[in-house]
Write a protein that holds these residues in place. Structure first.
Motif, PDB file in Angstrom:
ATOM      1  N   LEU A 407       0.839  -1.208   0.000  1.00 30.93           N
ATOM      2  CA  LEU A 407       0.000   0.000   0.000  1.00 30.93           C
ATOM      3  C   LEU A 407       0.871   1.254   0.000  1.00 30.93           C
ATOM      4  O   LEU A 407       0.620   2.212  -0.742  1.00 30.93           O
ATOM      5  CB  LEU A 407      -0.933  -0.011   1.210  1.00 30.93           C
ATOM      6  CG  LEU A 407      -2.022  -1.089   1.201  1.00 30.93           C
ATOM      7  CD1 LEU A 407      -2.720  -1.162   2.549  1.00 30.93           C
ATOM      8  CD2 LEU A 407      -3.047  -0.809   0.098  1.00 30.93           C
ATOM      9  N   ARG A 408       1.887   1.279   0.842  1.00 28.59           N
ATOM     10  CA  ARG A 408       2.764   2.456   0.915  1.00 28.59           C
ATOM     11  C   ARG A 408       3.513   2.669  -0.398  1.00 28.59           C
ATOM     12  O   ARG A 408       3.693   3.810  -0.838  1.00 28.59           O
ATOM     13  CB  ARG A 408       3.752   2.288   2.064  1.00 28.59           C
ATOM     14  CG  ARG A 408       3.107   2.366   3.444  1.00 28.59           C
ATOM     15  CD  ARG A 408       4.056   1.921   4.537  1.00 28.59           C
ATOM     16  NE  ARG A 408       3.429   1.978   5.857  1.00 28.59           N
ATOM     17  CZ  ARG A 408       3.932   1.384   6.940  1.00 28.59           C
ATOM     18  NH1 ARG A 408       5.069   0.700   6.855  1.00 28.59           N
ATOM     19  NH2 ARG A 408       3.297   1.483   8.097  1.00 28.59           N
ATOM     20  N   ALA A 409       3.942   1.561  -1.022  1.00 25.90           N
ATOM     21  CA  ALA A 409       4.652   1.674  -2.292  1.00 25.90           C
ATOM     22  C   ALA A 409       3.764   2.266  -3.373  1.00 25.90           C
ATOM     23  O   ALA A 409       4.250   2.895  -4.324  1.00 25.90           O
ATOM     24  CB  ALA A 409       5.160   0.294  -2.731  1.00 25.90           C
ATOM     25  N   ALA A 410       2.442   2.099  -3.230  1.00 27.24           N
ATOM     26  CA  ALA A 410       1.493   2.667  -4.193  1.00 27.24           C
ATOM     27  C   ALA A 410       1.104   4.105  -3.836  1.00 27.24           C
ATOM     28  O   ALA A 410       0.231   4.692  -4.472  1.00 27.24           O
ATOM     29  CB  ALA A 410       0.243   1.788  -4.258  1.00 27.24           C
ATOM     30  N   LEU A 453     -12.067  -6.195   2.884  1.00 31.07           N
ATOM     31  CA  LEU A 453     -11.909  -4.739   3.007  1.00 31.07           C
ATOM     32  C   LEU A 453     -13.167  -4.173   3.639  1.00 31.07           C
ATOM     33  O   LEU A 453     -14.271  -4.387   3.131  1.00 31.07           O
ATOM     34  CB  LEU A 453     -11.669  -4.108   1.640  1.00 31.07           C
ATOM     35  CG  LEU A 453     -10.436  -4.572   0.864  1.00 31.07           C
ATOM     36  CD1 LEU A 453     -10.320  -3.814  -0.449  1.00 31.07           C
ATOM     37  CD2 LEU A 453      -9.172  -4.389   1.697  1.00 31.07           C
ATOM     38  N   LYS A 454     -12.992  -3.466   4.731  1.00 30.00           N
ATOM     39  CA  LYS A 454     -14.119  -2.860   5.434  1.00 30.00           C
ATOM     40  C   LYS A 454     -14.093  -1.357   5.190  1.00 30.00           C
ATOM     41  O   LYS A 454     -13.144  -0.672   5.591  1.00 30.00           O
ATOM     42  CB  LYS A 454     -14.051  -3.162   6.928  1.00 30.00           C
ATOM     43  CG  LYS A 454     -15.311  -2.821   7.706  1.00 30.00           C
ATOM     44  CD  LYS A 454     -15.193  -3.296   9.141  1.00 30.00           C
ATOM     45  CE  LYS A 454     -16.460  -3.028   9.931  1.00 30.00           C
ATOM     46  NZ  LYS A 454     -17.603  -3.812   9.469  1.00 30.00           N
ATOM     47  N   PRO A 477     -22.961  -4.000   2.750  1.00 28.57           N
ATOM     48  CA  PRO A 477     -22.323  -3.506   1.524  1.00 28.57           C
ATOM     49  C   PRO A 477     -21.020  -2.782   1.808  1.00 28.57           C
ATOM     50  O   PRO A 477     -20.245  -2.532   0.898  1.00 28.57           O
ATOM     51  CB  PRO A 477     -23.377  -2.556   0.952  1.00 28.57           C
ATOM     52  CG  PRO A 477     -24.115  -2.062   2.157  1.00 28.57           C
ATOM     53  CD  PRO A 477     -24.162  -3.223   3.106  1.00 28.57           C
ATOM     54  N   ALA A 478     -20.774  -2.422   3.062  1.00 32.86           N
ATOM     55  CA  ALA A 478     -19.546  -1.716   3.401  1.00 32.86           C
ATOM     56  C   ALA A 478     -18.384  -2.673   3.596  1.00 32.86           C
ATOM     57  O   ALA A 478     -17.268  -2.250   3.892  1.00 32.86           O
ATOM     58  CB  ALA A 478     -19.752  -0.890   4.669  1.00 32.86           C
ATOM     59  N   GLN A 479     -18.603  -3.962   3.440  1.00 33.10           N
ATOM     60  CA  GLN A 479     -17.548  -4.951   3.656  1.00 33.10           C
ATOM     61  C   GLN A 479     -17.538  -5.931   2.490  1.00 33.10           C
ATOM     62  O   GLN A 479     -18.556  -6.547   2.191  1.00 33.10           O
ATOM     63  CB  GLN A 479     -17.797  -5.683   4.975  1.00 33.10           C
ATOM     64  CG  GLN A 479     -16.709  -6.666   5.353  1.00 33.10           C
ATOM     65  CD  GLN A 479     -16.877  -7.155   6.785  1.00 33.10           C
ATOM     66  OE1 GLN A 479     -16.924  -6.336   7.698  1.00 33.10           O
ATOM     67  NE2 GLN A 479     -16.985  -8.453   6.969  1.00 33.10           N
ATOM     68  N   VAL A 480     -16.387  -6.055   1.823  1.00 37.50           N
ATOM     69  CA  VAL A 480     -16.312  -6.931   0.652  1.00 37.50           C
ATOM     70  C   VAL A 480     -15.070  -7.802   0.743  1.00 37.50           C
ATOM     71  O   VAL A 480     -14.058  -7.428   1.346  1.00 37.50           O
ATOM     72  CB  VAL A 480     -16.257  -6.103  -0.655  1.00 37.50           C
ATOM     73  CG1 VAL A 480     -17.545  -5.318  -0.860  1.00 37.50           C
ATOM     74  CG2 VAL A 480     -15.047  -5.162  -0.666  1.00 37.50           C
ATOM     75  N   SER A 481     -15.155  -8.977   0.146  1.00 37.89           N
ATOM     76  CA  SER A 481     -14.005  -9.873   0.031  1.00 37.89           C
ATOM     77  C   SER A 481     -13.468  -9.806  -1.393  1.00 37.89           C
ATOM     78  O   SER A 481     -14.238  -9.841  -2.355  1.00 37.89           O
ATOM     79  CB  SER A 481     -14.412 -11.318   0.363  1.00 37.89           C
ATOM     80  OG  SER A 481     -14.791 -11.412   1.727  1.00 37.89           O
ATOM     81  N   GLU A 489      -5.385  -2.377  -5.826  1.00 35.90           N
ATOM     82  CA  GLU A 489      -6.392  -1.924  -6.786  1.00 35.90           C
ATOM     83  C   GLU A 489      -7.731  -1.678  -6.102  1.00 35.90           C
ATOM     84  O   GLU A 489      -8.396  -0.658  -6.345  1.00 35.90           O
ATOM     85  CB  GLU A 489      -6.537  -2.976  -7.883  1.00 35.90           C
ATOM     86  CG  GLU A 489      -7.494  -2.593  -8.998  1.00 35.90           C
ATOM     87  CD  GLU A 489      -7.579  -3.668 -10.070  1.00 35.90           C
ATOM     88  OE1 GLU A 489      -8.525  -3.622 -10.865  1.00 35.90           O
ATOM     89  OE2 GLU A 489      -6.694  -4.564 -10.088  1.00 35.90           O
ATOM     90  N   GLU A 490      -8.146  -2.601  -5.224  1.00 33.61           N
ATOM     91  CA  GLU A 490      -9.451  -2.466  -4.573  1.00 33.61           C
ATOM     92  C   GLU A 490      -9.449  -1.370  -3.515  1.00 33.61           C
ATOM     93  O   GLU A 490     -10.445  -0.659  -3.338  1.00 33.61           O
ATOM     94  CB  GLU A 490      -9.855  -3.802  -3.944  1.00 33.61           C
ATOM     95  CG  GLU A 490     -10.100  -4.918  -4.945  1.00 33.61           C
ATOM     96  CD  GLU A 490     -11.317  -4.653  -5.820  1.00 33.61           C
ATOM     97  OE1 GLU A 490     -12.193  -3.875  -5.411  1.00 33.61           O
ATOM     98  OE2 GLU A 490     -11.386  -5.219  -6.929  1.00 33.61           O
ATOM     99  N   VAL A 491      -8.342  -1.206  -2.792  1.00 28.68           N
ATOM    100  CA  VAL A 491      -8.252  -0.122  -1.808  1.00 28.68           C
ATOM    101  C   VAL A 491      -8.300   1.230  -2.513  1.00 28.68           C
ATOM    102  O   VAL A 491      -8.982   2.168  -2.066  1.00 28.68           O
ATOM    103  CB  VAL A 491      -6.976  -0.255  -0.955  1.00 28.68           C
ATOM    104  CG1 VAL A 491      -6.741   1.021  -0.135  1.00 28.68           C
ATOM    105  CG2 VAL A 491      -7.085  -1.457  -0.030  1.00 28.68           C
ATOM    106  N   VAL A 492      -7.586   1.357  -3.630  1.00 24.56           N
ATOM    107  CA  VAL A 492      -7.613   2.610  -4.403  1.00 24.56           C
ATOM    108  C   VAL A 492      -9.041   2.933  -4.822  1.00 24.56           C
ATOM    109  O   VAL A 492      -9.500   4.080  -4.722  1.00 24.56           O
ATOM    110  CB  VAL A 492      -6.689   2.506  -5.630  1.00 24.56           C
ATOM    111  CG1 VAL A 492      -6.943   3.669  -6.594  1.00 24.56           C
ATOM    112  CG2 VAL A 492      -5.236   2.497  -5.204  1.00 24.56           C
ATOM    113  N   ALA A 493      -9.780   1.925  -5.300  1.00 24.04           N
ATOM    114  CA  ALA A 493     -11.169   2.151  -5.733  1.00 24.04           C
ATOM    115  C   ALA A 493     -12.044   2.571  -4.565  1.00 24.04           C
ATOM    116  O   ALA A 493     -12.901   3.452  -4.691  1.00 24.04           O
ATOM    117  CB  ALA A 493     -11.712   0.881  -6.380  1.00 24.04           C
TER     118      ALA A 493
END
Length: 506
Positions: A407-410, A453-454, A477-481, A489-493
């Protein structure tokens, strides 16, 4: 049986006159400093850092509060029996630096510096014993064009910080005009003598104490609301009247011609050579202001601007805020001066033995920050709170470390939870931190090569709207696998959905 000795535990408290600054205020101050620095750099000044401590004899005795211990500074004696003091401003250390490096420096020498300074003074509301200043000075520039530049730069700094034209004023005067006035009324003592400085400091308080308060300080003395008595200058009634008439001849609201003010001052100084020299210097500055487009809505000449420090020798100036705001209790607050400066041709001479002309301008960052905060113009926008990677399995710390590193590298601000608590406490911590996303990988997720990801921002919003626990648990809906490989990619989105939300506290 021996008596149990009670363990001493010191009381946790910040010393009187000092303060702590939480992250939002620290970041707001840094943004203020960046805007001021941009103006100073645009004017061609270079940065300099000097020590917080100076030898006490290098600082000199220039502070207004001469009745306080150590001349208003914090001092201690070193093991070599020499006295050291915390700097009370950034100008005296500059003079020492210039004298020490004189031959190697380009002249004129133009520098800016910011940092904390310390005053051993009686603290009060908005008045701290440690505060931040941001100075710019020009050394070895004999003409008043350098003083005029300081005034114009001060106006540019205030506007860069969001203070609109008409809500501030740069107010200028000249110590030589004051010298001429005091010479004309027959005041005994050289400039810098105790009586002379008492008169100047009385005039300096006019905007706060008014005519009656200054009249007492020019005469026998004044007792303030706390009962403290300040000894006066002991002037005669005729001398007091002459000084007050001069003070009240200053520019008023709506005056658009600085030359009219100077004409009035010419009558005050009479035939005094030094007084007329001071007025001629102000007239030269006025021509430069006019040529650069700085009217009296930005810079004015004002009779009660004298500056309390003893080292000023020529033009002096202050930046005053004109607006009035309410504090948290609803009381009216007018901040007045948030910056000041002037010419100090004798400060480097203390070291070199020859006159080295110099002038400078100092912004009181701490005081200005308080004013901007009450005005609602302080830039306190939060930075993006970090994504928190939960650590649910001590045996998998290396895997969690890999996630946070990705994450930090991104370019994503991220933190690894290091508190040693369970999942519920970790989520509560992430929420308290204002984290937008929590990354969860337990045994089940790891077996499927997935992560959960929550979305804590969305979750906080939904918790306000959904009251039924069944509906909440069924929705989620606030929590996805997502696949572990798609972490970044998903954290950025997820962050993109809340780009305008810098921090939350559910």
């Amino acid at each position: 049986m021996s008596k149990k000795v009670k363990t001493f535990r010191p009381k946790a408290r910040v010393p009187k006159g000092l303060r702590d600054m939480p992250a939002p205020l620290v970041r707001a101050e840094q943004r203020m400093l960046a805007r001021i620095r941009e103006v100073y750099e645009r004017y061609g000044f270079d940065p300099l850092e000097t020590s917080a401590f100076e030898y006490a004899d290098a600082l000199g005795k220039f502070l207004p509060d001469e009745d306080r211990p150590n001349e208003g500074v914090f001092s201690f004696q070193d093991d070599d029996e020499q006295w050291l003091s915390l700097r009370y401003d950034l100008t005296a250390p500059l003079a020492r630096y210039v004298a020490e490096n004189y031959d190697a420096l380009p002249k004129p020498f133009r520098r800016y510096q910011t940092g904390p300074v310390w005053r051993n003074e009686k603290p009060g509301p908005g008045r701290y014993r440690q505060f931040t200043q941001f100075d710019a000075d020009t050394v070895a520039a004999p003409g008043v064009a350098a003083d005029a530049e300081m005034c114009m730069m001060g106006a540019d700094c205030l506007e860069a910080l969001g203070i609109p034209r008409g809500s501030y004023r740069i107010r200028a005067n000249n110590r030589k005009v004051l010298d001429g006035l005091l010479e004309t009324i027959g005041l005994e003592g050289e400039p810098g003598s105790p009586t002379y400085m008492t008169v100047l400091r009385a005039i300096d308080k006019y905007d706060r104490l008014g005519r009656q308060g200054v009249e007492l300080l020019l005469g026998p003395g004044r007792k303030d609301e706390s009962g403290d008595f300040t000894k006066g200058a002991g002037l005669s009634p005729s001398q007091i009247t002459a000084v007050l008439d001069y003070v009240e001849s200053g520019v008023g609201e709506g005056v658009t011609d600085r030359n009219l003010v100077l004409e009035g001052w010419r009558k005050v100084v009479g035939e005094s050579i030094v007084g007329r020299e001071g007025i001629d210097e102000l007239a030269e500055m006025d021509a430069l202001f006019t040529a650069a487009g700085y009217g009296t809505d930005r810079i004015e000449f004002n009779s009660w601007i004298v500056r309390g420090l003893g080292y000023y020798t020529g033009p002096v100036f202050e930046s005053d805020l004109l607006f009035e705001v309410k504090d948290e209790k609803g009381n009216p607050v007018r901040f007045g001066s948030v910056g000041s400066g002037g010419r100090y041709d004798g400060l480097v001479e203390r070291f070199k033995g020859v006159k080295v002309p110099a002038t400078g301008f100092s912004i009181g960052v701490s005081r200005l920050q308080s004013a901007l905060e009450l005005l609602g113009k302080l830039d306190v926008e939060d930075v993006q709170a970090p994504v928190v990677v939960l650590t649910l399995d001590a045996a998998n710390m290396a895997g969690y470390q890999t996630m946070v590193s990705e994450l930090r590298a991104a370019g994503i601000r991220a933190e690894l939870y290091l508190g040693g608590a369970g999942m519920k406490a970790q989520l509560k911590y992430a929420d308290k931190r204002g984290a937008p996303v929590a990354v969860i990988e337990g045994e089940d997720e790891r077996a499927k090569d997935e992560i959960t990801l929550k979305d804590l921002i969305l979750g906080a919003e939904m918790s306000k709207e959904i009251e039924d626990n069944t509906a909440w648990s069924e929705g989620q809906p606030a929590q996805v696998s997502v696949p572990r490989a798609r972490l970044v990619e998903e954290v950025v989105a997820m962050l993109a959905r809340h780009r305008d939300v810098r921090g939350h506290h559910g």
